[in-house]
Write an enzyme that holds these catalytic residues in place. Structure first.
Site, PDB file in Angstrom:
ATOM      1  CB  ALA A   4      -0.863  -0.025   1.252  1.00 43.51           C
ATOM      2  CD  GLU A  63       1.513  -5.948   5.305  1.00 47.77           C
ATOM      3  OE1 GLU A  63       2.314  -6.893   5.506  1.00 47.77           O
ATOM      4  OE2 GLU A  63       0.781  -5.887   4.303  1.00 47.77           O
ATOM      5  CD  GLU A  68      -2.600  -7.474   2.519  1.00 49.87           C
ATOM      6  OE1 GLU A  68      -2.149  -6.321   2.363  1.00 49.87           O
ATOM      7  OE2 GLU A  68      -3.372  -7.793   3.436  1.00 49.87           O
TER       8      GLU A  68
HETATM    9  N1  3HC Z   1       4.655   3.346   0.136  1.00 48.31           N
HETATM   10  C1  3HC Z   1       5.132   4.552  -0.221  1.00 48.31           C
HETATM   11  N2  3HC Z   1       6.412   4.766  -0.575  1.00 48.31           N
HETATM   12  C2  3HC Z   1       7.220   3.717  -0.575  1.00 48.31           C
HETATM   13  C3  3HC Z   1       6.808   2.429  -0.212  1.00 48.31           C
HETATM   14  C4  3HC Z   1       5.441   2.262   0.148  1.00 48.31           C
HETATM   15  N3  3HC Z   1       4.938   1.065   0.476  1.00 48.31           N
HETATM   16  N4  3HC Z   1       7.842   1.592  -0.298  1.00 48.31           N
HETATM   17  C5  3HC Z   1       8.893   2.329  -0.702  1.00 48.31           C
HETATM   18  N5  3HC Z   1       8.522   3.612  -0.872  1.00 48.31           N
HETATM   19  C6  3HC Z   1       9.341   4.714  -1.356  1.00 48.31           C
HETATM   20  C7  3HC Z   1      10.464   5.057  -0.390  1.00 48.31           C
HETATM   21  O1  3HC Z   1      10.017   5.940   0.602  1.00 48.31           O
HETATM   22  C8  3HC Z   1      11.466   5.689  -1.319  1.00 48.31           C
HETATM   23  O2  3HC Z   1      10.992   6.987  -1.603  1.00 48.31           O
HETATM   24  P1  3HC Z   1      12.018   8.189  -1.820  1.00 48.31           P
HETATM   25  O3  3HC Z   1      12.847   7.817  -3.012  1.00 48.31           O
HETATM   26  O4  3HC Z   1      11.146   9.370  -2.016  1.00 48.31           O
HETATM   27  O5  3HC Z   1      12.816   8.222  -0.564  1.00 48.31           O
HETATM   28  C9  3HC Z   1      11.302   4.876  -2.612  1.00 48.31           C
HETATM   29  O6  3HC Z   1      10.018   4.268  -2.522  1.00 48.31           O
HETATM   30  C10 3HC Z   1      12.350   3.799  -2.795  1.00 48.31           C
HETATM   31  O7  3HC Z   1      12.403   3.006  -1.613  1.00 48.31           O
HETATM   32  P2  3HC Z   1      13.779   2.448  -1.030  1.00 48.31           P
HETATM   33  O8  3HC Z   1      14.761   3.540  -0.964  1.00 48.31           O
HETATM   34  O9  3HC Z   1      13.435   1.718   0.203  1.00 48.31           O
HETATM   35  O10 3HC Z   1      14.205   1.461  -2.210  1.00 48.31           O
HETATM   36  P3  3HC Z   1      14.891   0.049  -2.112  1.00 48.31           P
HETATM   37  O11 3HC Z   1      15.059  -0.402  -3.498  1.00 48.31           O
HETATM   38  O12 3HC Z   1      16.070   0.109  -1.212  1.00 48.31           O
HETATM   39  O13 3HC Z   1      13.818  -0.906  -1.393  1.00 48.31           O
HETATM   40  C11 3HC Z   1      11.650  -1.889  -1.008  1.00 48.31           C
HETATM   41  C12 3HC Z   1      12.605  -1.205  -2.028  1.00 48.31           C
HETATM   42  C13 3HC Z   1      12.221  -3.259  -0.605  1.00 48.31           C
HETATM   43  C14 3HC Z   1      10.322  -2.081  -1.685  1.00 48.31           C
HETATM   44  C15 3HC Z   1      11.536  -1.003   0.260  1.00 48.31           C
HETATM   45  O14 3HC Z   1      11.200   0.302  -0.158  1.00 48.31           O
HETATM   46  C16 3HC Z   1      10.482  -1.442   1.222  1.00 48.31           C
HETATM   47  O15 3HC Z   1      10.722  -2.321   2.015  1.00 48.31           O
HETATM   48  N6  3HC Z   1       9.303  -0.800   1.185  1.00 48.31           N
HETATM   49  C17 3HC Z   1       8.266  -1.019   2.140  1.00 48.31           C
HETATM   50  C18 3HC Z   1       7.540  -2.300   1.881  1.00 48.31           C
HETATM   51  C19 3HC Z   1       6.401  -2.416   2.857  1.00 48.31           C
HETATM   52  O16 3HC Z   1       6.534  -2.227   4.039  1.00 48.31           O
HETATM   53  N7  3HC Z   1       5.212  -2.780   2.328  1.00 48.31           N
HETATM   54  C20 3HC Z   1       4.065  -2.871   3.127  1.00 48.31           C
HETATM   55  C21 3HC Z   1       3.379  -1.553   3.198  1.00 48.31           C
HETATM   56  S1  3HC Z   1       2.041  -1.519   4.295  1.00 48.31           S
HETATM   57  C22 3HC Z   1       0.799  -2.299   3.463  1.00 48.31           C
HETATM   58  O17 3HC Z   1       0.981  -2.751   2.368  1.00 48.31           O
HETATM   59  C23 3HC Z   1      -0.495  -2.315   4.171  1.00 48.31           C
HETATM   60  C24 3HC Z   1      -1.446  -3.275   3.544  1.00 48.31           C
HETATM   61  O18 3HC Z   1      -1.390  -4.483   4.238  1.00 48.31           O
HETATM   62  C25 3HC Z   1      -2.878  -2.747   3.636  1.00 48.31           C
END
Ligand code: 3HC
Length: 698
Positions: free
Chosen positions: A67, A129, A109
């Site tokens: 998300a 998450e 998901e």
């Molecule tokens: N939402 C919004 N922005 C996100 C994001 C997300 N889920 N994931 C990454 N970004 C953004 C980062 O903030 C960063 O932005 P910036 O360039 O402006 O700083 C950009 O994307 C690149 O991210 P990284 O620097 O972390 O890039 P990497 O290549 O090193 O890593 C990744 C990529 C493995 C996808 C890492 O970004 C990550 O782990 N992201 C989070 C994944 C996550 O936690 N997903 C679950 C979200 S909660 C959810 O889905 C709720 C649902 O259950 C309802």
């Protein structure tokens, strides 16, 4: 904030197969526009009589990584991700999700809403998450157990770590893995699918719900016992249990309510702040392209140098490690070898992988072998004369264009950089022990550092999978970058409380109660009291600065902490946990009597508040001096370097739960006792005057 592209989803056709293509860089996060786009494309494809099956895929580096976390603080937009997943699941035509990159959280998901999943070999999938203090909120807790069984599902969600496509296929989460062109393979897969697809009801059959129930109970009890029972973890277990007992619609409702509760929790807000602070910290003002890096030279094979070498080998770099004499080389080799033996014994590496990694290591006594290294890191003991000598030799041997780095934590960076004879190419790279594990590296930048040298150091940290935080240092500004300056203030404040009447265990208990794994005196015992003692003795001190001699008196007894089985605590042979050291308590009492100090009593809350206040003031001082660029940088350092609880977001984030004016008033009340520690930092005054918060500076 980045704007999502106007049309982040396209509907394409390959004969009878419709492709829903997501394009929302950088990670295809499932924000409102993306969700609306998918919903519209899905409806169109479903309504089109020429379409027999649908593929959902993404352009760019990854299938949606979740998300859009940035939307969590904004009003909800329709359709919600959960609704969208149900729409996909109830689509009358078979839907195949084609996964590449990191299909995480809401992305996975979405894929579980689809009827089939195909992934490229190098894809990774997971539900992380929990690392944001929440649980999967778009059906993950209900659909994952139905696909892989309750136990595996629970483990995956509680660990929050992704798994490879191969493992996911073994688990039953992925139907096919392809080493070829993913989209072609997905379309071919979809063409096979005229048969009825599995429905949510079919996925709901559990052969042995009772056994799973017993496992969930055991897991909950274990989490409570180990003190790792976060709100999100317990909710995950509750929801998995629900998946075993109730129809999917009821389970989804329960999951939604749990998700909303976790999202509003302070711990999730802290963890989300930590996530973005970490990424903001990685943005340096130097935008010069980094130089090429393939071989890393390291001088010094002690705990730190060996740890850095392992970190580099793990990421595929060639490493030349220089030690003094044959015994130095052997000890370094033993350290690195032991690391690999343990990793193999624990199953984290195969023997072949361990052996392959070691072929990239060259261990030598000769500094002149460093001529082909692209980055050379000096990691010898924290002794200025020694470092100056080694850095001069490194400067003599390094090729033109190599980046030189010192791992000093306290010494004058400018002086060390000049010793190399090429200060422009020299930076500080301050790794935190154990360097093969700890994710933090402070990249210290002095006035004359070349932008491309800094970018190269930053790129190296990123390639090591670590978190880089930039510290800007100028000669004359306090020694010790970001982390150690805050730590030093924290320790002095604890020592003042000790001198005034608290006990080590009271202080440690208060900080553990706050969420640190260990209190300051447990940490001191673990690190060795002699290290901090030597540092105190060697640093210049203002005559009127408050100084507490208790630690020096303890060192004078030969009690150096765990290594001598005696420090602030006593460690019976073989025990890692200490018991209060009665002799230290007597020593402290005698010290108070000698100095005419009347013992006061402190509550846990007073201890905690004083120490937090001190960290915030030290952080504000670093921001005033420009050593740290953003409050979030201080938070990132404290979380990764010193175990500040991530769920609290860091000291500067926490400070915003009150106001700068209030913090100032509390500091002013303490100021007379230790002006060197508790005089409010100029930035605090400024924020108080302007009625702004630290968050406004991020
Ligand atoms: N939402 C919004 N922005 C996100 C994001 C997300 N889920 N994931 C990454 N970004 C953004 C980062 O903030 C960063 O932005 P910036 O360039 O402006 O700083 C950009 O994307 C690149 O991210 P990284 O620097 O972390 O890039 P990497 O290549 O090193 O890593 C990744 C990529 C493995 C996808 C890492 O970004 C990550 O782990 N992201 C989070 C994944 C996550 O936690 N997903 C679950 C979200 S909660 C959810 O889905 C709720 C649902 O259950 C309802």
């Amino acid at each position: 904030m980045k704007q999502a592209p106007k049309h982040p989803v396209r509907l394409e056709r390959q004969g009878s197969i419709a492709l829903i293509v997501i394009e929302n860089p950088p990670v295809n996060a499932l924000g409102g526009a993306v969700r609306r786009g998918i919903a519209a494309a899905l409806s169109a494809a479903e309504a089109n009589p020429l379409v027999t099956a649908i593929v959902i895929c993404a352009n760019g580096r990854t299938f949606p990584a979740g998300a859009d976390i940035r939307e969590f603080n904004q009003p909800a937009q329709e359709p919600g991700l959960g609704q969208l997943c149900t729409m996909i699941e109830t689509c009358s035509k078979p839907v195949v999700a084609a996964l590449h990159g990191t299909a995480l959280g809401g992305g996975l998901e979405l894929a579980m809403g689809a009827h089939f999943r195909i992934a490229s070999t190098d894809a990774r999938v997971g539900l992380p998450e929990i690392n944001l203090g929440i649980l999967p909120g778009a059906g993950g807790t209900q659909r994952l157990p139905r696909l892989v069984g309750a136990e595996l599902a629970m483990d995956m969600m509680l660990a929050g770590a992704p798994v490879s496509a191969g493992i996911a296929a073994e688990m039953g989460l992925i139907d096919r893995v392809t080493g070829g062109d993913l989209r072609e393979a997905a379309v071919a897969f979809a063409r096979e699918l005229s048969m009825p697809h599995p429905t949510a009801e079919q996925r709901g059959q559990f052969s042995d719900a009772n056994a799973y129930m017993a496992a969930t109970k055991a897991r909950r009890a274990e989490l409570k016992q180990t003190g790792q029972a976060s709100r999100a973890a317990l909710k995950i277990i509750d929801c998995v249990e629900a998946a075993l007992l109730v129809p999917i619609e009821t389970g989804l409702e329960m999951e939604r309510a749990a998700f909303e509760e976790c999202l509003r929790s302070p711990e999730s807000q802290g963890m989300r702040h930590a996530f973005f602070a970490e990424r903001a910290a990685a943005k340096f003002p130097e935008d010069a392209p980094p130089r090429d890096i393939s071989r890393i030279g390291i001088v010094g094979g002690g705990m730190m140098g060996a740890g850095i070498a392992i970190a580099c080998l793990q990421r595929g770099f060639d490493v030349t490690l220089v030690e003094q004499g044959e015994s130095g080389v052997n000890t370094a080799l033993e350290r690195i070898g032991t690391h690999y033996e343990r990793a193999i014994a624990k199953g984290r590496l195969s023997e072949a992988q361990g052996a392959a990694a070691l072929t990239h290591l060259q261990l030598t006594t000769k500094l002149d072998t460093l001529g082909d290294a692209d980055v050379i890191i000096e990691a010898v003991g924290e002794d200025e004369e020694l470092k100056l000598r080694i850095l001069k030799e490194i400067g003599d041997q390094a090729r033109q264009g190599a980046v030189l780095a010192t791992n000093t934590s306290y010494l004058d960076l400018m002086r060390l950089a000049q010793a190399t004879g090429r200060p422009n190419d020299t930076v500080g790279l301050h790794f935190f022990a154990p360097a093969q594990v700890n994710k933090l590296v402070e990249v210290a930048v002095h006035d004359d550092a070349d932008a491309s040298a800094v970018s190269t150091a930053q790129a190296l940290v990123k390639r090591l999978g670590k978190v880089a935080v930039r510290a800007k240092v100028s000669s004359g500004v306090g020694a010790g970058y970001i982390g150690n300056r805050v730590l030093e203030a924290y320790r002095l404040a604890a020592d003042i409380l000790l001198e005034e009447g608290a006990t080590p265990q009271q202080i440690d208990t208060a900080m553990r109660g706050f969420g640190f794994k260990m209190g300051p005196y447990q940490v001191a015992d673990m690190s060795g009291l002699d290290i901090a003692h030597a540092r105190r003795q060697s640093s210049p001190r203002d005559a009127d600065a408050r100084y507490v001699e208790i630690a020096d008196k303890i060192v004078a007894q030969g009690w150096l902490g765990q290594k001598t089985h005696r420090g602030y605590y006593v460690y019976p042979e073989g025990a890692r946990d200490g018991v209060p050291n009665g002799d230290v308590l007597k020593l402290i009492a005698a010290h108070r009597a000698e100095n005419g100090i009347t013992e006061q009593s402190f509550t846990e809350a007073e201890i905690r508040d004083t120490l937090l206040l001190t960290m915030v003031n030290a952080g504000a001082q670093l921001l005033t001096e420009g050593v740290a660029a953003r409050p979030g940088d201080v938070d990132t350092v404290m979380i990764h370097g010193f175990g500040y609880p991530r769920s609290r977001g860091g000291p500067m984030f926490e400070a915003d739960t009150t106001t700068p004016a209030l913090i100032m008033r509390r500091l002013e009340a303490l100021q007379a006792q230790a002006p060197n520690l508790w005089t409010p930092a100029p930035l605090l005054r400024e924020l108080a005057r302007e009625r702004r918060k630290f968050a406004d500076l991020n």
